[in-house]
Design an enzyme around this catalytic site. Structure first.
Site, short mmCIF file in Angstrom:
data_model
loop_
_atom_site.label_atom_id
_atom_site.label_comp_id
_atom_site.label_asym_id
_atom_site.label_seq_id
_atom_site.Cartn_x
_atom_site.Cartn_y
_atom_site.Cartn_z
N GLU A 83 6.88 -6.90 5.25
CA GLU A 83 7.15 -5.69 6.03
C GLU A 83 7.69 -5.97 7.42
O GLU A 83 8.55 -5.25 7.93
CB GLU A 83 5.82 -4.92 6.12
CG GLU A 83 5.86 -3.65 6.92
CD GLU A 83 4.47 -3.09 7.11
OE1 GLU A 83 4.36 -1.89 7.41
OE2 GLU A 83 3.48 -3.84 6.99
N GLU A 128 -5.06 9.59 6.16
CA GLU A 128 -4.88 8.21 5.68
C GLU A 128 -5.41 7.19 6.67
O GLU A 128 -5.37 5.97 6.38
CB GLU A 128 -3.39 7.96 5.38
CG GLU A 128 -2.50 7.79 6.60
CD GLU A 128 -2.06 9.08 7.28
OE1 GLU A 128 -1.14 9.03 8.13
OE2 GLU A 128 -2.65 10.15 6.98
N ARG A 175 4.35 16.54 9.34
CA ARG A 175 5.27 15.83 10.23
C ARG A 175 6.45 15.28 9.42
O ARG A 175 6.41 15.21 8.19
CB ARG A 175 4.57 14.69 10.95
CG ARG A 175 4.03 13.59 10.04
CD ARG A 175 3.43 12.46 10.87
NE ARG A 175 2.86 11.39 10.05
CZ ARG A 175 1.59 11.31 9.67
NH1 ARG A 175 0.75 12.26 10.04
NH2 ARG A 175 1.16 10.31 8.93
N SER A 176 7.47 14.87 10.16
CA SER A 176 8.63 14.24 9.56
C SER A 176 8.63 12.78 9.96
O SER A 176 7.57 12.19 10.24
CB SER A 176 9.91 14.96 10.00
OG SER A 176 11.03 14.45 9.33
N ASP A 222 12.45 4.77 6.27
CA ASP A 222 12.58 3.52 5.51
C ASP A 222 13.78 3.56 4.58
O ASP A 222 14.49 2.56 4.40
CB ASP A 222 11.34 3.29 4.64
CG ASP A 222 10.08 3.02 5.42
OD1 ASP A 222 9.41 2.02 5.14
OD2 ASP A 222 9.74 3.84 6.29
N ASP A 231 4.10 3.41 14.69
CA ASP A 231 2.66 3.62 14.76
C ASP A 231 1.93 2.30 14.54
O ASP A 231 1.83 1.86 13.41
CB ASP A 231 2.21 4.69 13.75
CG ASP A 231 2.83 4.53 12.36
OD1 ASP A 231 3.85 3.84 12.20
OD2 ASP A 231 2.29 5.14 11.42
N ARG A 258 0.82 -1.22 0.00
CA ARG A 258 0.00 0.00 0.00
C ARG A 258 0.86 1.27 0.00
O ARG A 258 0.34 2.38 -0.10
CB ARG A 258 -0.92 -0.02 1.24
CG ARG A 258 -0.18 0.25 2.55
CD ARG A 258 -0.94 -0.28 3.76
NE ARG A 258 -2.06 0.54 4.16
CZ ARG A 258 -2.00 1.50 5.08
NH1 ARG A 258 -0.86 1.81 5.68
NH2 ARG A 258 -3.10 2.15 5.42
#
Length: 515
Positions: free
Chosen positions: A475, A260, A186-187, A141, A292, A133
């Protein structure tokens, strides 16, 4: 350069860029709350088949008509985003390293791939997306993806991605979570300096000079407001403790539901019963952390008790220590002795503060510090390896952390993220490629080679087990049981950028593990 480091006020660059919620208004809310797409991220990434303003006008005209079908309306006007690499399978008999090398081409995006009316922000150079996704570049990442790109002989892609991040800093004042309009507030964990250090291994010291302006701008973003803060107060990503020590926290400049994950955030806020919109900021700040979600951010037992901005984390502050040192290096290369001295002093002060406030002798680990309650959290998490990776910890602390990790986080298939199983994806029993890499290299930094190789052996073994069974690299992985990985807001994703990168790097470091 020295003047710049004092820290100018940083404007919120995201205000001028409309997000899907801005563009589609009441249509956006209805689509998300009615779960027209099973995954909330799908709509904000969907490609409109005609001008958004036309779609919104048609919605306003048609929604009052009898028998209006929202799902049909959306299906006729939007193209659902692709599931990246979902159909990619290894060639029979192909080595996993060959599989990864071939996957980079599937995950690569070019500037000309950009489509009109998309939430994805156009970038000037090529980049790698994680997969599934996730069809955009992600900040933290990418550092772990780069580890594998280097081993695959794709240094050109590493340098293109670094150039993209520098462009984002120049354009928006920081590197956003990802190149989507809804991520601009945000970062993510600031690995840009670590990327520059990685590039310098091939490019030489010239890369520090080339990207020094962007390193400084990123530092200003994270340190914005520090100079004016009073003890015991916080502003954006900085906290000034009672003794005047300044450390950093994760934050987000917006306090509304994440676009999102709109429906999910509204449900969490309802469960929390919070009248204050700060619940949304805590959720978003956790997204900035990359974790998260995780119980490390909870005040209680569930996501509804999240209080991310109250916590000063060892991972973020270790990264900023490294950023300070990297700026100092750049200043040395450019013969700015005053700047170099200033930044080295800031780094040493931060290093001392990390030990003073975040070292938890009772837990035998670096843990999060609740600056409002003025106390350390007791929970041991894999974030404790960051001070090892960036050489913040003392030799004595490294030995204690090694013992703690062996007894609490080391599992049959690698390093668990936390000690608690909550159903959140950044908790047990999940293990994640970036944390394995940071732990392995971190323990190597302190001579704990046996523990490092044990983690590598167990993690690589799990990756290869799933790969041989499915032809996929995913992942995250269950480091305790037999499954690949699970939990969180969305199904397990394959592709997968940082898993590919870390596995490719580890197989170069420990080639016998591929046998």
């Amino acid at each position: 350069m020295t003047v710049l480091l004092a820290g100018a006020a940083i404007a919120s660059a995201d205000e001028a860029v409309p997000t899907p919620a801005d563009v589609y208004g009441e249509l956006f809310k209805q689509v998300q709350l009615e779960a027209v797409f099973p995954d909330s991220k799908a709509f904000v990434d969907a490609l409109p088949k005609r001008a958004p303003e036309q779609i919104l006008e048609e919605y306003r005209q048609l929604r009052q008509q009898p028998g209006f079908d929202l799902k049909k309306f959306v299906a006729e006007r939007f193209e659902a985003p692709p599931n990246v690499a979902a159909d990619f399978r290894t060639v029979a008999g192909q080595d996993v390293r060959q599989h990864i090398d071939a996957l980079w081409k599937v995950l690569e995006r070019k500037p000309e791939d950009q489509r009109p009316h998309t939430s994805r922000l156009a970038l000037p150079y090529r980049y790698i997306v994680p997969g599934g996704r996730f069809n955009e570049i992600y900040y933290w990442d990418s550092y772990f993806t780069m580890q594998g790109l280097e081993e695959s002989g794709r240094h050109d892609l590493t340098m293109d991605m670094i150039a993209n991040f520098a462009w984002l800093i120049d354009r928006y004042g920081h590197i956003p979570n990802g190149n989507r309009s809804y991520f601009l507030s945000r970062s993510q964990p600031p690995f840009f300096a670590a990327m520059i250090e990685l590039a310098a291994s091939q490019e030489g010291d010239s890369v520090y000079k080339k990207y020094l302006p962007q390193l400084v701008k990123e530092y200003q973003f994270w340190m914005d407001g520090a100079e004016a803060l009073k003890p015991g107060a916080a502003h954006r990503r900085v906290v000034k403790l009672a003794d005047g020590t300044v450390l950093n926290r994760y934050y987000d400049d917006r306090n509304v539901p994440r676009e999102e994950a709109y429906k999910e955030d509204v449900a969490t806020a309802r469960q929390a019963g919070a009248a204050s919109p700060e619940i949304y900021r805590h959720l978003r700040a956790a997204a900035e952390s990359g974790w998260d979600f995780s119980s490390r951010w909870f005040a209680g037992e569930t996501l509804a008790t999240i209080h991310t901005t109250d916590l000063i984390p060892p991972d973020l502050n270790s990264l900023l220590y490294q950023l300070e040192l990297t700026i100092a290096k750049g200043c040395t290369v450019t013969a700015d002795a005053t700047c170099a001295k200033n930044m080295n002093a800031k780094a040493e002060a931060r290093k001392a503060a990390i030990t003073r406030y975040l070292w938890n002798a009772k837990a035998g680990a670096f843990t999060d510090f609740d600056w409002r309650k003025k106390q350390l959290n007791a929970q041991v998490t894999a974030a404790t390896v960051y001070p090892l990776y960036f050489n913040v910890a003392s030799k004595e602390q490294s030995k204690i952390i090694a013992a703690t990790v062996r007894s609490t986080l080391l599992k049959p298939h690698g390093l668990a993220t936390t000690t608690l199983a909550t159903g959140e994806q950044w908790d047990a029993p999940n293990g994640w490629a970036p944390l394995q890499w940071l732990a392995i290299k971190g323990f190597q930094n302190y001579g704990e080679d046996q523990l490092a190789s044990t983690i590598a052996q167990r993690w690589v073994g799990k990756n290869l087990q799933v790969f041989k069974a499915t032809g996929k690299l995913v992942e995250k992985y269950d480091v305790v049981g037999d499954s690949a990985g699970g939990g969180g807001e969305y199904p397990l994703q394959d592709g997968f950028g940082w898993t590919n990168g870390v596995l490719r790097k580890l197989l170069a470091m420990y080639p016998k593990l591929a046998e």
